[in-house]
Design a protein around this motif. Sequence first.
Motif, PDB file in Angstrom:
ATOM      1  N   MET A   1       0.831  -1.169   0.000  1.00 40.70           N
ATOM      2  CA  MET A   1       0.000   0.000   0.000  1.00 40.70           C
ATOM      3  C   MET A   1       0.882   1.240   0.000  1.00 40.70           C
ATOM      4  N   THR A   2       0.838   1.970  -1.059  1.00 44.08           N
ATOM      5  CA  THR A   2       1.630   3.195  -1.132  1.00 44.08           C
ATOM      6  C   THR A   2       0.712   4.388  -1.140  1.00 44.08           C
ATOM      7  N   GLN A   3       1.157   5.376  -0.438  1.00 44.07           N
ATOM      8  CA  GLN A   3       0.409   6.629  -0.415  1.00 44.07           C
ATOM      9  C   GLN A   3       1.261   7.704  -1.058  1.00 44.07           C
ATOM     10  N   GLU A   4       0.623   8.449  -1.919  1.00 42.43           N
ATOM     11  CA  GLU A   4       1.360   9.531  -2.564  1.00 42.43           C
ATOM     12  C   GLU A   4       1.142  10.812  -1.778  1.00 42.43           C
ATOM     13  N   SER A   5       2.242  11.495  -1.540  1.00 35.46           N
ATOM     14  CA  SER A   5       2.127  12.775  -0.845  1.00 35.46           C
ATOM     15  C   SER A   5       1.781  13.856  -1.855  1.00 35.46           C
ATOM     16  N   PRO A   6       1.190  14.948  -1.408  1.00 29.50           N
ATOM     17  CA  PRO A   6       0.827  16.019  -2.332  1.00 29.50           C
ATOM     18  C   PRO A   6       2.041  16.618  -3.041  1.00 29.50           C
ATOM     19  N   SER A   7       3.224  16.534  -2.430  1.00 33.51           N
ATOM     20  CA  SER A   7       4.404  17.130  -3.052  1.00 33.51           C
ATOM     21  C   SER A   7       4.977  16.243  -4.145  1.00 33.51           C
ATOM     22  N   SER A   8       4.540  14.973  -4.222  1.00 33.67           N
ATOM     23  CA  SER A   8       5.102  14.085  -5.227  1.00 33.67           C
ATOM     24  C   SER A   8       4.342  14.142  -6.548  1.00 33.67           C
ATOM     25  N   GLU A   9       3.299  14.964  -6.626  1.00 29.79           N
ATOM     26  CA  GLU A   9       2.568  15.058  -7.880  1.00 29.79           C
ATOM     27  C   GLU A   9       3.471  15.671  -8.955  1.00 29.79           C
ATOM     28  N   GLU A  10       3.196  15.309 -10.166  1.00 32.59           N
ATOM     29  CA  GLU A  10       4.040  15.705 -11.286  1.00 32.59           C
ATOM     30  C   GLU A  10       3.978  17.223 -11.503  1.00 32.59           C
ATOM     31  N   ARG A  11       5.165  17.814 -11.631  1.00 35.84           N
ATOM     32  CA  ARG A  11       5.235  19.260 -11.846  1.00 35.84           C
ATOM     33  C   ARG A  11       5.295  19.538 -13.335  1.00 35.84           C
ATOM     34  N   ARG A  12       4.637  20.595 -13.748  1.00 32.03           N
ATOM     35  CA  ARG A  12       4.613  20.970 -15.153  1.00 32.03           C
ATOM     36  C   ARG A  12       5.829  21.830 -15.478  1.00 32.03           C
ATOM     37  N   PRO A  13       6.222  21.875 -16.743  1.00 33.60           N
ATOM     38  CA  PRO A  13       7.332  22.745 -17.132  1.00 33.60           C
ATOM     39  C   PRO A  13       6.994  24.211 -16.847  1.00 33.60           C
ATOM     40  N   ASP A  14       7.990  24.948 -16.444  1.00 32.27           N
ATOM     41  CA  ASP A  14       7.833  26.370 -16.129  1.00 32.27           C
ATOM     42  C   ASP A  14       7.943  27.165 -17.427  1.00 32.27           C
ATOM     43  N   ARG A  15       6.794  27.664 -17.926  1.00 34.18           N
ATOM     44  CA  ARG A  15       6.782  28.356 -19.216  1.00 34.18           C
ATOM     45  C   ARG A  15       7.565  29.662 -19.180  1.00 34.18           C
ATOM     46  N   ALA A  16       7.514  30.390 -18.083  1.00 37.05           N
ATOM     47  CA  ALA A  16       8.263  31.649 -17.991  1.00 37.05           C
ATOM     48  C   ALA A  16       9.762  31.390 -18.074  1.00 37.05           C
ATOM     49  N   ALA A  17      10.224  30.339 -17.424  1.00 36.99           N
ATOM     50  CA  ALA A  17      11.646  30.004 -17.471  1.00 36.99           C
ATOM     51  C   ALA A  17      12.048  29.535 -18.872  1.00 36.99           C
ATOM     52  N   LEU A  18      11.140  28.854 -19.569  1.00 40.02           N
ATOM     53  CA  LEU A  18      11.434  28.463 -20.952  1.00 40.02           C
ATOM     54  C   LEU A  18      11.564  29.684 -21.860  1.00 40.02           C
ATOM     55  N   VAL A  19      10.730  30.681 -21.636  1.00 44.32           N
ATOM     56  CA  VAL A  19      10.837  31.925 -22.413  1.00 44.32           C
ATOM     57  C   VAL A  19      12.162  32.618 -22.109  1.00 44.32           C
ATOM     58  N   ILE A  20      12.552  32.638 -20.847  1.00 44.22           N
ATOM     59  CA  ILE A  20      13.834  33.239 -20.463  1.00 44.22           C
ATOM     60  C   ILE A  20      14.984  32.493 -21.123  1.00 44.22           C
ATOM     61  N   ALA A  21      14.912  31.164 -21.150  1.00 44.19           N
ATOM     62  CA  ALA A  21      15.954  30.367 -21.805  1.00 44.19           C
ATOM     63  C   ALA A  21      16.031  30.694 -23.290  1.00 44.19           C
ATOM     64  N   ALA A  22      14.884  30.859 -23.932  1.00 40.76           N
ATOM     65  CA  ALA A  22      14.872  31.200 -25.357  1.00 40.76           C
ATOM     66  C   ALA A  22      15.476  32.577 -25.604  1.00 40.76           C
ATOM     67  N   VAL A  23      15.162  33.536 -24.747  1.00 39.35           N
ATOM     68  CA  VAL A  23      15.718  34.884 -24.895  1.00 39.35           C
ATOM     69  C   VAL A  23      17.235  34.863 -24.711  1.00 39.35           C
ATOM     70  N   ILE A  24      17.714  34.093 -23.749  1.00 37.14           N
ATOM     71  CA  ILE A  24      19.167  33.987 -23.524  1.00 37.14           C
ATOM     72  C   ILE A  24      19.838  33.347 -24.746  1.00 37.14           C
ATOM     73  N   ALA A  25      19.211  32.308 -25.317  1.00 30.33           N
ATOM     74  CA  ALA A  25      19.775  31.660 -26.504  1.00 30.33           C
ATOM     75  C   ALA A  25      19.789  32.614 -27.694  1.00 30.33           C
ATOM     76  N   ILE A  26      18.731  33.402 -27.858  1.00 33.79           N
ATOM     77  CA  ILE A  26      18.692  34.391 -28.949  1.00 33.79           C
ATOM     78  C   ILE A  26      19.781  35.434 -28.746  1.00 33.79           C
ATOM     79  N   LEU A  27      19.980  35.882 -27.517  1.00 28.40           N
ATOM     80  CA  LEU A  27      21.044  36.848 -27.231  1.00 28.40           C
ATOM     81  C   LEU A  27      22.410  36.270 -27.581  1.00 28.40           C
ATOM     82  N   ALA A  28      22.631  35.003 -27.256  1.00 30.33           N
ATOM     83  CA  ALA A  28      23.896  34.348 -27.609  1.00 30.33           C
ATOM     84  C   ALA A  28      24.066  34.290 -29.123  1.00 30.33           C
ATOM     85  N   ALA A  29      22.999  33.970 -29.845  1.00 29.02           N
ATOM     86  CA  ALA A  29      23.069  33.905 -31.306  1.00 29.02           C
ATOM     87  C   ALA A  29      23.353  35.280 -31.910  1.00 29.02           C
ATOM     88  N   VAL A  30      22.750  36.318 -31.361  1.00 23.10           N
ATOM     89  CA  VAL A  30      23.000  37.677 -31.850  1.00 23.10           C
ATOM     90  C   VAL A  30      24.462  38.059 -31.636  1.00 23.10           C
TER      91      VAL A  30
END
Length: 160
Positions: A1-30
């Motif tokens: 019998m396993t119980q899942e804690s509320p903190s073990s639920e799957e976390r979604r990707p952080d969209r704001a951080a993905l946008v920041i990563a894209a901006v940093i990559a574009i800056l590197a390319a420029v």
Amino acid sequence: MTQESPSSEERRPDRAALVIAAVIAILAAVIVYSTATAHGGSATRIGPSAFPYTIAGCLFVLAIWTAFEAMRGDFPEREEQEIQPVIWVIGGLAAQMLLLHITGFAIATALLFAATARAFGKGPLWMTIPIGIVLSFIVWVIFAKGLQLSLPAGPLERLI
């Protein structure tokens, strides 16, 4: 019998951080594009273009790292952004840029100082503006008189 804690639920990707990563990559390319298309330089392997390529490489690694962490969802929850302090700082910067050649360095920079202090919740404007004038005037004297650099002079600076 396993119980899942509320903190073990799957976390979604952080969209704001993905946008920041894209901006940093574009800056590197420029940076890479700008350095590659720049004319002049030296014929040596390690020359003036080595530093921008190094910076671009570091930014690209940072972009990959940020994207990886964003996909894992490891960034902490962000606090709600307060817009009023941001408006105070941007207003202070705008006032400084608009008044720099009219009022001079000391007064224009004092308004930026006072607006930034207000944004951080420090002191009333009637107190921070004079403090900013004194500090900015000292900086103007050091740069304009001591280092012989050209800073915009207004009525206060013309007294010296």
